[in-house]
Design an enzyme around this catalytic site. Structure first.
Site, PDB file in Angstrom:
ATOM      1  N   GLU A   1     126.212 -22.488  35.746  1.00 33.34           N
ATOM      2  CA  GLU A   1     125.686 -22.868  34.467  1.00 33.34           C
ATOM      3  C   GLU A   1     125.759 -24.375  34.209  1.00 33.34           C
ATOM      4  O   GLU A   1     126.318 -25.132  34.804  1.00 33.34           O
ATOM      5  CB  GLU A   1     126.587 -22.441  33.094  1.00 33.34           C
ATOM      6  CG  GLU A   1     126.679 -20.826  33.155  1.00 33.34           C
ATOM      7  CD  GLU A   1     127.561 -20.218  32.164  1.00 33.34           C
ATOM      8  OE1 GLU A   1     127.592 -20.835  31.092  1.00 33.34           O
ATOM      9  OE2 GLU A   1     128.478 -19.297  32.522  1.00 33.34           O
TER      10      GLU A   1
ATOM     11  N   ASN B   1     126.058 -20.281  17.466  1.00 31.89           N
ATOM     12  CA  ASN B   1     125.203 -21.256  18.563  1.00 31.89           C
ATOM     13  C   ASN B   1     123.915 -21.724  17.755  1.00 31.89           C
ATOM     14  O   ASN B   1     123.141 -22.230  18.944  1.00 31.89           O
ATOM     15  CB  ASN B   1     124.909 -20.367  19.686  1.00 31.89           C
ATOM     16  CG  ASN B   1     126.379 -19.935  20.350  1.00 31.89           C
ATOM     17  OD1 ASN B   1     127.214 -20.528  20.501  1.00 31.89           O
ATOM     18  ND2 ASN B   1     126.355 -18.609  20.718  1.00 31.89           N
TER      19      ASN B   1
ATOM     20  N   HIS C   1     128.710 -16.821  33.503  1.00 32.80           N
ATOM     21  CA  HIS C   1     128.630 -15.943  32.100  1.00 32.80           C
ATOM     22  C   HIS C   1     128.499 -14.595  32.684  1.00 32.80           C
ATOM     23  O   HIS C   1     127.980 -14.010  33.680  1.00 32.80           O
ATOM     24  CB  HIS C   1     127.298 -16.324  31.357  1.00 32.80           C
ATOM     25  CG  HIS C   1     127.297 -15.626  30.105  1.00 32.80           C
ATOM     26  ND1 HIS C   1     126.507 -14.517  29.912  1.00 32.80           N
ATOM     27  CD2 HIS C   1     127.846 -15.717  28.950  1.00 32.80           C
ATOM     28  CE1 HIS C   1     126.999 -13.987  28.607  1.00 32.80           C
ATOM     29  NE2 HIS C   1     127.434 -14.763  27.951  1.00 32.80           N
TER      30      HIS C   1
ATOM     31  N   SER D   1     130.120 -22.097  29.101  1.00 34.90           N
ATOM     32  CA  SER D   1     129.777 -21.505  27.752  1.00 34.90           C
ATOM     33  C   SER D   1     131.156 -21.502  27.044  1.00 34.90           C
ATOM     34  O   SER D   1     131.435 -21.771  25.587  1.00 34.90           O
ATOM     35  CB  SER D   1     129.518 -20.208  27.701  1.00 34.90           C
ATOM     36  OG  SER D   1     130.249 -19.361  28.432  1.00 34.90           O
TER      37      SER D   1
ATOM     38  N   ASP E   1     121.902 -21.615  34.833  1.00 37.97           N
ATOM     39  CA  ASP E   1     121.693 -21.333  33.400  1.00 37.97           C
ATOM     40  C   ASP E   1     121.941 -22.329  32.305  1.00 37.97           C
ATOM     41  O   ASP E   1     123.127 -22.929  32.205  1.00 37.97           O
ATOM     42  CB  ASP E   1     122.824 -20.075  33.171  1.00 37.97           C
ATOM     43  CG  ASP E   1     122.795 -19.425  31.837  1.00 37.97           C
ATOM     44  OD1 ASP E   1     122.152 -19.879  30.887  1.00 37.97           O
ATOM     45  OD2 ASP E   1     123.217 -18.209  31.885  1.00 37.97           O
TER      46      ASP E   1
ATOM     47  N   LYS F   1     119.883 -19.694  20.946  1.00 40.24           N
ATOM     48  CA  LYS F   1     121.082 -20.986  20.580  1.00 40.24           C
ATOM     49  C   LYS F   1     120.432 -21.967  19.868  1.00 40.24           C
ATOM     50  O   LYS F   1     119.937 -21.925  18.631  1.00 40.24           O
ATOM     51  CB  LYS F   1     121.951 -20.944  21.852  1.00 40.24           C
ATOM     52  CG  LYS F   1     122.682 -20.006  22.283  1.00 40.24           C
ATOM     53  CD  LYS F   1     123.564 -20.188  23.391  1.00 40.24           C
ATOM     54  CE  LYS F   1     124.479 -19.131  23.683  1.00 40.24           C
ATOM     55  NZ  LYS F   1     123.983 -17.801  23.874  1.00 40.24           N
TER      56      LYS F   1
ATOM     57  N   HIS G   1     123.493 -23.062  27.178  1.00 38.80           N
ATOM     58  CA  HIS G   1     124.197 -24.163  26.243  1.00 38.80           C
ATOM     59  C   HIS G   1     123.811 -25.698  26.450  1.00 38.80           C
ATOM     60  O   HIS G   1     124.248 -26.428  25.905  1.00 38.80           O
ATOM     61  CB  HIS G   1     125.660 -24.069  26.626  1.00 38.80           C
ATOM     62  CG  HIS G   1     126.154 -22.604  26.205  1.00 38.80           C
ATOM     63  ND1 HIS G   1     126.539 -22.377  24.912  1.00 38.80           N
ATOM     64  CD2 HIS G   1     126.519 -21.549  26.850  1.00 38.80           C
ATOM     65  CE1 HIS G   1     127.098 -21.176  24.824  1.00 38.80           C
ATOM     66  NE2 HIS G   1     126.881 -20.508  25.973  1.00 38.80           N
TER      67      HIS G   1
END
Length: 385
Positions: free
Chosen positions: A164, A36, A122, A168, A193, A231, A196
């Site tokens: 998110e 990541n 997640h 992910s 979130d 990440k 990513h």
């Protein structure tokens, strides 16, 4: 207990779900489509030197919790610059992104809070829901209408919508603007979130600053952001970003902050250096998205031979559905033998129960890396039954 452990091991073996840590060498030559480290900052000399300088000045560890003696100037500088990068008023750093999600959810949850969560959230968020003792209802992935029905029927005085910004596994985006409208209508908090997204998404002058920065969501009183520093930021740790009032509440109520040793100074310094690079070098995020598009195009050609299609995702992650857990593991092992490291996601890591190969575009990939990787994967996929 021993007999039960034996049976569990047998089940994992039979279903192709055995997982084992596989150490990597510092000088290995794989084409990396699994990590990541989206922007390639984990090995950036500026980030490394910042971490080394912090070790020399502060030592190897934080020595205690943040509320005892574990807070340094580095932690406060990192929190200030993270908040500025994401367009939020304040930030609080935790020792991992996992603990950041658990901390904010449990601190805001309880019997008086309804949590309405996307079914693809997640595992760290799901664990937070469970620990919070809140009534939790999931809605069909990205269904704003279903989330609204759940909120409309609530009896709890407080509500939290959990999503998110970029998911992910599938790599698709949440409808954040519509979800904010929903949060305003039902007096709910929207928890996003950005694990990513930070360092990857964003447009114009906000390129690389995530999906919230530069939008109506940034700094909105109904919005809370969580992020990881492991990440795109290339270090270790996590953060919760929101109002100063929220930060004060978390300092006093988030158990995963209060009772955990603080983030190591080296990690805080590395993350601080990386945040400044993300701010000053937005072209890195552009490289990720360019490489993600090239990778998606190459994979689409590889999959076309099997009559399968592939959708371009919003971030760095590209997901390829596989027929079974065993076939996913076989494909990942074959790619590794050919010099390409890819992710292999099997239940329960995947939200839809379908095993997948996960390939991650990174800013440091060259066109040759992408072409070679796609050629390897095409050969592997063509050989699958």
């Amino acid at each position: 207990m021993i007999k039960w452990l034996d049976r569990q091991a047998e089940v994992r073996n039979r279903r192709g779900l055995v997982r084992r840590p596989r150490p990597r060498a510092a000088d290995e030559q794989f084409i990396d489509l699994a990590s990541n480290d989206y922007l390639g900052l984990a090995a950036d000399p500026r980030v490394i030197e910042a971490a080394a300088a912090a070790v020399r000045q502060w030592g190897a560890g934080a020595t205690s919790s943040r509320l005892v003696a574990g807070t340094t100037r580095l932690h406060l500088d990192l929190e200030r610059e993270l908040a500025m990068l994401a367009g939020m008023e304040s930030a609080l750093v935790f020792s991992s992104g996992y603990l950041a999600n658990i901390g904010v959810i449990t601190a805001l949850g309880g019997p008086g809070t309804l949590i309405v969560a996307d079914e693809h959230c997640h595992a760290s968020m799901i664990d937070g829901f469970r620990l919070s003792r809140s009534r939790t209802e999931s809605f069909t992935h990205n269904s704003v209408e279903e989330a609204g029905r759940l909120l409309a029927g609530r009896s709890e005085p407080r509500a939290l919508i959990a999503v998110e910004s970029v998911y992910s596994v599938l790599g698709d985006e949440a409808p954040l603007v519509d979800l904010l409208t929903l949060a305003e209508e039902y007096d709910a908090v929207l928890l996003i979130d950005e694990a990513h997204s930070l360092g990857v998404t964003g447009t114009g002058t906000f390129q690389g600053r995530g999906s919230v920065a530069g939008t109506a969501l940034a700094g909105h009183p109904n919005v809370i952001v969580t992020a990881t520093l492991s990440k795109a930021v290339g270090s270790q740790g996590g953060a919760v970003l929101g109002s100063a009032l929220l930060r004060e509440h978390l300092v006093n109520r988030a158990r995963s902050f209060i009772f955990d040793t603080g983030l190591a100074p080296a990690s805080a310094a590395a993350a601080l250096a990386a945040v400044r690079i993300i701010r000053d070098e937005p072209w890195r995020a552009g490289c990720v998205r360019t490489n993600a598009a090239a990778l998606a195009a190459g994979l689409a050609r590889a999959l076309s031979a099997r009559g399968a299609a592939l959708d371009r995702t919003a971030g760095a992650v590209q997901s390829v559905a596989m027929p079974s857990a065993e076939s996913a593991l076989t494909a990942a092992d074959a790619a590794r033998a050919a010099g390409v490291r890819i992710g292999c996601f099997r239940p329960p890591s995947v939200p839809d129960g379908t095993s997948r190969l996960r390939l991650t575009a990174r800013a440091t990939l060259t066109p040759e890396h992408i072409d070679d990787s796609c050629a390897v994967l095409r050969r592997i996929l063509e050989e699958l039954p």
